[in-house]
Motif scaffolding. Structure first.
Motif, PDB file in Angstrom:
ATOM      1  N   CYS A 124      -4.084   3.143  15.045  1.00 58.80           N
ATOM      2  CA  CYS A 124      -3.948   4.880  14.881  1.00 58.80           C
ATOM      3  C   CYS A 124      -5.403   5.448  14.877  1.00 58.80           C
ATOM      4  O   CYS A 124      -6.246   4.734  13.869  1.00 58.80           O
ATOM      5  CB  CYS A 124      -3.080   4.882  13.993  1.00 58.80           C
ATOM      6  SG  CYS A 124      -2.599   6.663  13.740  1.00 58.80           S
ATOM      7  N   ALA A 156       1.772   3.212  -2.161  1.00 60.54           N
ATOM      8  CA  ALA A 156       1.398   4.230  -3.130  1.00 60.54           C
ATOM      9  C   ALA A 156       0.069   5.018  -2.621  1.00 60.54           C
ATOM     10  O   ALA A 156      -0.501   6.009  -3.459  1.00 60.54           O
ATOM     11  CB  ALA A 156       1.030   3.481  -4.726  1.00 60.54           C
ATOM     12  N   GLY A 157      -0.373   4.705  -1.432  1.00 63.87           N
ATOM     13  CA  GLY A 157      -1.413   5.308  -1.017  1.00 63.87           C
ATOM     14  C   GLY A 157      -1.105   6.478  -0.150  1.00 63.87           C
ATOM     15  O   GLY A 157       0.190   7.044   0.077  1.00 63.87           O
ATOM     16  N   SER A 203      -9.780   1.346   2.461  1.00 57.09           N
ATOM     17  CA  SER A 203      -9.893   2.108   3.561  1.00 57.09           C
ATOM     18  C   SER A 203     -10.965   3.048   4.015  1.00 57.09           C
ATOM     19  O   SER A 203     -10.858   3.839   4.973  1.00 57.09           O
ATOM     20  CB  SER A 203      -8.435   3.026   3.815  1.00 57.09           C
ATOM     21  OG  SER A 203      -8.527   3.949   2.578  1.00 57.09           O
ATOM     22  N   THR A 257      -6.261   0.443  12.811  1.00 59.27           N
ATOM     23  CA  THR A 257      -7.030   1.446  13.068  1.00 59.27           C
ATOM     24  C   THR A 257      -7.537   1.321  14.333  1.00 59.27           C
ATOM     25  O   THR A 257      -7.829   0.277  15.119  1.00 59.27           O
ATOM     26  CB  THR A 257      -8.016   1.431  11.737  1.00 59.27           C
ATOM     27  OG1 THR A 257      -8.931   2.741  12.348  1.00 59.27           O
ATOM     28  CG2 THR A 257      -8.788   0.408  11.697  1.00 59.27           C
ATOM     29  N   ASP A 301      -1.478  -7.459  -6.321  1.00 60.86           N
ATOM     30  CA  ASP A 301      -2.417  -7.561  -5.472  1.00 60.86           C
ATOM     31  C   ASP A 301      -2.600  -8.439  -4.094  1.00 60.86           C
ATOM     32  O   ASP A 301      -2.094  -9.544  -4.456  1.00 60.86           O
ATOM     33  CB  ASP A 301      -3.660  -7.863  -6.570  1.00 60.86           C
ATOM     34  CG  ASP A 301      -5.231  -7.961  -5.689  1.00 60.86           C
ATOM     35  OD1 ASP A 301      -4.933  -7.677  -4.513  1.00 60.86           O
ATOM     36  OD2 ASP A 301      -6.120  -7.961  -6.422  1.00 60.86           O
ATOM     37  N   LYS A 344     -11.875  11.933   1.482  1.00 59.32           N
ATOM     38  CA  LYS A 344     -11.849  11.844   2.859  1.00 59.32           C
ATOM     39  C   LYS A 344     -12.179  13.242   3.498  1.00 59.32           C
ATOM     40  O   LYS A 344     -11.883  14.414   2.595  1.00 59.32           O
ATOM     41  CB  LYS A 344     -10.447  11.407   3.530  1.00 59.32           C
ATOM     42  CG  LYS A 344     -10.216  10.096   2.982  1.00 59.32           C
ATOM     43  CD  LYS A 344     -10.744   8.841   3.701  1.00 59.32           C
ATOM     44  CE  LYS A 344     -10.642   7.464   3.478  1.00 59.32           C
ATOM     45  NZ  LYS A 344      -9.249   6.901   3.303  1.00 59.32           N
ATOM     46  N   ILE A 385      -0.926   7.194   3.611  1.00 59.79           N
ATOM     47  CA  ILE A 385      -0.022   7.027   4.533  1.00 59.79           C
ATOM     48  C   ILE A 385       1.304   6.307   4.116  1.00 59.79           C
ATOM     49  O   ILE A 385       2.349   6.562   4.412  1.00 59.79           O
ATOM     50  CB  ILE A 385      -0.531   6.094   5.784  1.00 59.79           C
ATOM     51  CG1 ILE A 385      -1.733   7.150   6.291  1.00 59.79           C
ATOM     52  CG2 ILE A 385       0.444   6.081   6.887  1.00 59.79           C
ATOM     53  CD1 ILE A 385      -2.590   6.063   7.453  1.00 59.79           C
ATOM     54  N   GLY A 386       1.222   5.144   3.413  1.00 57.06           N
ATOM     55  CA  GLY A 386       2.105   4.503   2.819  1.00 57.06           C
ATOM     56  C   GLY A 386       3.166   5.310   2.038  1.00 57.06           C
ATOM     57  O   GLY A 386       4.449   5.015   2.122  1.00 57.06           O
ATOM     58  N   ASN A 427      -6.018  10.292  10.410  1.00 59.85           N
ATOM     59  CA  ASN A 427      -4.644  11.043   9.809  1.00 59.85           C
ATOM     60  C   ASN A 427      -5.365  12.190   9.041  1.00 59.85           C
ATOM     61  O   ASN A 427      -6.200  12.037   8.393  1.00 59.85           O
ATOM     62  CB  ASN A 427      -3.831   9.963   9.135  1.00 59.85           C
ATOM     63  CG  ASN A 427      -2.912   9.033   9.938  1.00 59.85           C
ATOM     64  OD1 ASN A 427      -1.888   8.761   9.400  1.00 59.85           O
ATOM     65  ND2 ASN A 427      -3.473   8.578  10.967  1.00 59.85           N
ATOM     66  N   ALA A 443      -4.813  -1.730   2.058  1.00 56.07           N
ATOM     67  CA  ALA A 443      -6.135  -1.999   2.366  1.00 56.07           C
ATOM     68  C   ALA A 443      -7.034  -1.073   1.548  1.00 56.07           C
ATOM     69  O   ALA A 443      -6.771  -0.138   1.044  1.00 56.07           O
ATOM     70  CB  ALA A 443      -6.305  -1.332   3.905  1.00 56.07           C
ATOM     71  N   GLY A 447       0.704  -1.190  -0.103  1.00 59.44           N
ATOM     72  CA  GLY A 447      -0.035  -0.062  -0.128  1.00 59.44           C
ATOM     73  C   GLY A 447       0.742   1.313  -0.065  1.00 59.44           C
ATOM     74  O   GLY A 447       0.359   2.307   0.567  1.00 59.44           O
ATOM     75  N   THR A 494      -9.337  -7.816   0.315  1.00 58.24           N
ATOM     76  CA  THR A 494      -8.167  -7.233   0.693  1.00 58.24           C
ATOM     77  C   THR A 494      -7.553  -7.310   1.935  1.00 58.24           C
ATOM     78  O   THR A 494      -6.464  -7.488   2.390  1.00 58.24           O
ATOM     79  CB  THR A 494      -8.259  -5.379   0.002  1.00 58.24           C
ATOM     80  OG1 THR A 494      -8.175  -5.681  -1.390  1.00 58.24           O
ATOM     81  CG2 THR A 494      -6.778  -4.896   0.361  1.00 58.24           C
ATOM     82  N   GLY A 499      -4.463   4.322  -5.119  1.00 61.05           N
ATOM     83  CA  GLY A 499      -2.973   4.369  -5.052  1.00 61.05           C
ATOM     84  C   GLY A 499      -2.534   4.862  -6.192  1.00 61.05           C
ATOM     85  O   GLY A 499      -3.061   4.702  -7.341  1.00 61.05           O
TER      86      GLY A 499
HETATM   87  N1  LIG Z   1      -6.117   7.262   7.066  1.00 64.52           N
HETATM   88  C1  LIG Z   1      -6.233   6.845   8.477  1.00 64.52           C
HETATM   89  O1  LIG Z   1      -6.670   7.867   9.130  1.00 64.52           O
HETATM   90  C2  LIG Z   1      -5.957   5.754   9.013  1.00 64.52           C
HETATM   91  C3  LIG Z   1      -5.822   5.653  10.377  1.00 64.52           C
HETATM   92  C4  LIG Z   1      -5.391   4.216  10.796  1.00 64.52           C
HETATM   93  C5  LIG Z   1      -5.057   3.328   9.957  1.00 64.52           C
HETATM   94  N2  LIG Z   1      -5.012   3.274   8.629  1.00 64.52           N
HETATM   95  C6  LIG Z   1      -4.677   2.310   8.067  1.00 64.52           C
HETATM   96  O2  LIG Z   1      -3.455   2.700   7.547  1.00 64.52           O
HETATM   97  C7  LIG Z   1      -3.460   1.899   6.170  1.00 64.52           C
HETATM   98  C8  LIG Z   1      -3.378   2.872   4.787  1.00 64.52           C
HETATM   99  O3  LIG Z   1      -4.399   3.811   5.063  1.00 64.52           O
HETATM  100  P1  LIG Z   1      -4.498   5.202   4.044  1.00 64.52           P
HETATM  101  O4  LIG Z   1      -5.206   6.008   4.431  1.00 64.52           O
HETATM  102  O5  LIG Z   1      -3.291   5.502   3.608  1.00 64.52           O
HETATM  103  O6  LIG Z   1      -5.246   4.160   2.746  1.00 64.52           O
HETATM  104  P2  LIG Z   1      -5.475   4.732   1.175  1.00 64.52           P
HETATM  105  O7  LIG Z   1      -6.570   4.201   0.756  1.00 64.52           O
HETATM  106  O8  LIG Z   1      -4.832   6.083   1.148  1.00 64.52           O
HETATM  107  O9  LIG Z   1      -4.145   3.654   0.565  1.00 64.52           O
HETATM  108  C9  LIG Z   1      -4.428   2.274   0.464  1.00 64.52           C
HETATM  109  C10 LIG Z   1      -3.497   1.917  -0.572  1.00 64.52           C
HETATM  110  O10 LIG Z   1      -3.365   0.490  -0.689  1.00 64.52           O
HETATM  111  C11 LIG Z   1      -3.527  -0.232  -1.844  1.00 64.52           C
HETATM  112  N3  LIG Z   1      -4.319  -1.307  -2.089  1.00 64.52           N
HETATM  113  C12 LIG Z   1      -5.698  -1.386  -1.964  1.00 64.52           C
HETATM  114  N4  LIG Z   1      -6.079  -2.648  -2.123  1.00 64.52           N
HETATM  115  C13 LIG Z   1      -4.818  -3.447  -2.394  1.00 64.52           C
HETATM  116  C14 LIG Z   1      -4.497  -4.706  -2.900  1.00 64.52           C
HETATM  117  N5  LIG Z   1      -5.592  -5.619  -2.860  1.00 64.52           N
HETATM  118  N6  LIG Z   1      -3.295  -5.162  -3.192  1.00 64.52           N
HETATM  119  C15 LIG Z   1      -2.396  -4.195  -3.053  1.00 64.52           C
HETATM  120  N7  LIG Z   1      -2.529  -2.914  -2.535  1.00 64.52           N
HETATM  121  C16 LIG Z   1      -3.700  -2.337  -2.354  1.00 64.52           C
HETATM  122  C17 LIG Z   1      -4.089   1.072  -2.834  1.00 64.52           C
HETATM  123  O11 LIG Z   1      -4.011   1.159  -4.094  1.00 64.52           O
HETATM  124  C18 LIG Z   1      -3.439   2.215  -1.891  1.00 64.52           C
HETATM  125  O12 LIG Z   1      -2.312   2.545  -2.435  1.00 64.52           O
HETATM  126  C19 LIG Z   1      -4.754   1.076   6.014  1.00 64.52           C
HETATM  127  O13 LIG Z   1      -4.512  -0.189   6.335  1.00 64.52           O
HETATM  128  C20 LIG Z   1      -5.665   1.651   6.901  1.00 64.52           C
HETATM  129  O14 LIG Z   1      -6.582   0.860   7.415  1.00 64.52           O
HETATM  130  C21 LIG Z   1      -5.594   4.633   8.014  1.00 64.52           C
END
Ligand SMILES: NC(=O)c1ccc[n+]([C@@H]2O[C@H](COP(=O)([O-])OP(=O)(O)OC[C@H]3O[C@@H](n4cnc5c(N)ncnc54)[C@H](O)[C@@H]3O)[C@@H](O)[C@H]2O)c1
Length: 338
Positions: free
Chosen positions: A184, A13-14, A87, A132, A61, A196, A16-17, A187, A85, A11, A102, A41
Motif C-alpha cells: 500500500c 494498537a498502532g 514503520s 508497503t 513482542d 509522520k 493502521i492496525g 496512509n 512493524a 500491531g 521486528t 503503539g
Molecule cells: N503508514 C503507512 O503509510 C503504511 C503504508 C503501507 C504499509 N504500511 C504497513 O502497515 C503496517 C502498520 O503501519 P502503521 O503506520 O500503522 O505503523 P505504526 O508504527 O503506527 O504501528 C506499528 C504497531 O506495531 C507495534 N509493534 C512494533 N514492534 C512490535 C513488535 N516487535 N511486536 C509487536 N508489536 C510491535 C507497535 O506497538 C504499533 O502498535 C506496517 O507493517 C507498515 O509497514 C504502513
C-alpha cells in the motif's frame, strides 16, 4: 472466500492496525490484538473497543519466539492480519537492527506458529501480510508500481519489509500456506503517530514552529485515506484470492511541498486565519539519505477483481484529519510523552 473468526491483528494498537480492529469489530468479528506497545503503539487508539466482548488484547513482542508460541497456545486463529512493524524510515536510518528483529524475524516467528497451527492449503485460514509500496524502490517522473514490479528497496525499513514479503511467499510455496500480501501507498488519517509528515505539519502550525520539508520538497507520494486502506484489507480477505499480491493506492499523487501548502491552506481555513499566513514557517532541511523520488500505484488489479474503490475527496478527508489533530492535542501529548 469467507473465513469465520477468530482473527489476530498484530500491531493493532498502532495507526493502521487500530483502524482495522475497529472495522473488524463493527463487522461482528472476534479480534485478538497482539502488540508490544512500542513508542508507536497505544491503547488510547483502541478506547472505542476496550471492554467489547469480541475484543481481546495481548501484550507481546513478535520478535520473541516465546511470546508468539504462548499466543498461539491460547488461541486458534482463522485469519492473521500482520501489521506489527517498525514503520518509520528515518528511525531505520538511525538504527536498522530493530527493523530486522521486528519486521523480518517477527514475521518468520508468526509464519512458523501459523504453520504449526494448520495454516495450509486444506484449511480455510489466511495469513494476510500488510506491506508497503516502498519495497519497489523509486519511480522516475512517469509509470506506476504494480504487482509485477521487481523489488528494489532502498532504505533499511523498505529492505526489512521486502524481506518479510519474501518470507511470506516462501511459506506459501514451501508449505502451501494460504497467504495474501498487500503493498500500500502512504496512509493519512486520525491516530497517526506524530512523527509522520501530516501530523508533524499540523503540530508545527499549532505551535508556530518551523515546518521541516526534506530537500526541495519534490518527492512525490500517493496518499490514501487510512479508512480506505482498512476497507481494502477487509474486502481482500473476503473477495481476494489466496496466494496473490494486491497493490493498494489512492490515485492521489502529491509532492511534499504542494501537500504542505495544502495543509497550511486547510489549517488556516479551519482556524479562520488569513490564508497563507503560515507559509513562512516552511523550512527546507537536509534531504533524507537514499530518499526515493516518487511512488505511485496502479490499483487496477484490486479495483477490477474486488468491490473496493478509494474515496476520491482528498481535500475533504485531509481537512477532517487536520481538524482531528487540532481537537485531539490531549491524544498527541499522551502518545508522545516520554
Ligand atoms: N503508514 C503507512 O503509510 C503504511 C503504508 C503501507 C504499509 N504500511 C504497513 O502497515 C503496517 C502498520 O503501519 P502503521 O503506520 O500503522 O505503523 P505504526 O508504527 O503506527 O504501528 C506499528 C504497531 O506495531 C507495534 N509493534 C512494533 N514492534 C512490535 C513488535 N516487535 N511486536 C509487536 N508489536 C510491535 C507497535 O506497538 C504499533 O502498535 C506496517 O507493517 C507498515 O509497514 C504502513
Amino acid at each position: 472466500m469467507n473465513y469465520s473468526n477468530t482473527i489476530l491483528v498484530t500491531g493493532g494498537a498502532g495507526f493502521i492496525g487500530s483502524h482495522l480492529v475497529k472495522l473488524l469489530i463493527e463487522k461482528g468479528e472476534h479480534v485478538v490484538v497482539f502488540d508490544a506497545l512500542t513508542y508507536a503503539g497505544h491503547l488510547e487508539n483502541l478506547v472505542e473497543v476496550k471492554g467489547h466482548p469480541s475484543f481481546q488484547f495481548v501484550k507481546g513482542d513478535v520478535s520473541s519466539k516465546e511470546d508468539c508460541a504462548e499466543l498461539f497456545r491460547q488461541f486458534n486463529f482463522n485469519c492473521i492480519f500482520h501489521l506489527a512493524a517498525e514503520s518509520h524510515v528515518d528511525r531505520s536510518i538511525q538504527g536498522p537492527l530493530a527493523f530486522v528483529h521486528t519486521n523480518v524475524l517477527g514475521t518468520v516467528h508468526l509464519l512458523e506458529e501459523a504453520r504449526k497451527q494448520g495454516f495450509d492449503g486444506h484449511s480455510k485460514k489466511l495469513f494476510f501480510h500488510v506491506s508497503t509500496d516502498e519495497v519497489f524502490g523509486t519511480l522516475g517522473s512517469d509509470g506506476k508500481f504494480s504487482e509485477t514490479t521487481a523489488y528494489s528497496p532502498h532504505s533499511p525499513y523498505s529492505a526489512s519489509k521486502a524481506s518479510s514479503d519474501h518470507f511470506v511467499r516462501a511459506y506459501a510455496d514451501t508449505y502451501d500456506m494460504p497467504v495474501m500480501i498487500s503493498n500500500c501507498s502512504n496512509n493519512f488519517g486520525t491516530h497517526q503517530f506524530p512523527e509522520k509528515l501530516i501530523p508533524v505539519v499540523v503540530n508545527s502550525l499549532l505551535n508556530q514552529k518551523p515546518i521541516p520539508v526534506y530537500g526541495k520538497g519534490v518527492n512525490v507520494r500517493d496518499w490514501l485515506w487510512v479508512e480506505d486502506h482498512v476497507q481494502a484489507l477487509y474486502i481482500l480477505w473476503k473477495e481476494g484470492k489466496p496466494g496473490e499480491t494486491y497493490c493498494i493506492g489512492g490515485n492521489n499523487e502529491w509532492n511534499n511541498l504542494d501537500l504542505v501548502h495544502l495543509i497550511i491552506e486547510l489549517f488556516d481555513e479551519l482556524k479562520g486565519n488569513a490564508l497563507g499566513t503560515s507559509t513562512q514557517l516552511i523550512s527546507f532541511v537536509t534531504d533524507r539519505l537514499g530518499h526515493d523520488l516518487r511512488y505511485a500505484i496502479d490499483n487496477s488489479k484490486i479495483t477490477s477483481e474486488t468491490s473496493w474503490l478509494p474515496t476520491v475527496d482528498f481535500r475533504e478527508k485531509l481537512k477532517s484529519t487536520i481538524q482531528w489533530y487540532i481537537e485531539n492535542q490531549e491524544w498527541v501529548n499522551s502518545v508522545t510523552k516520554p
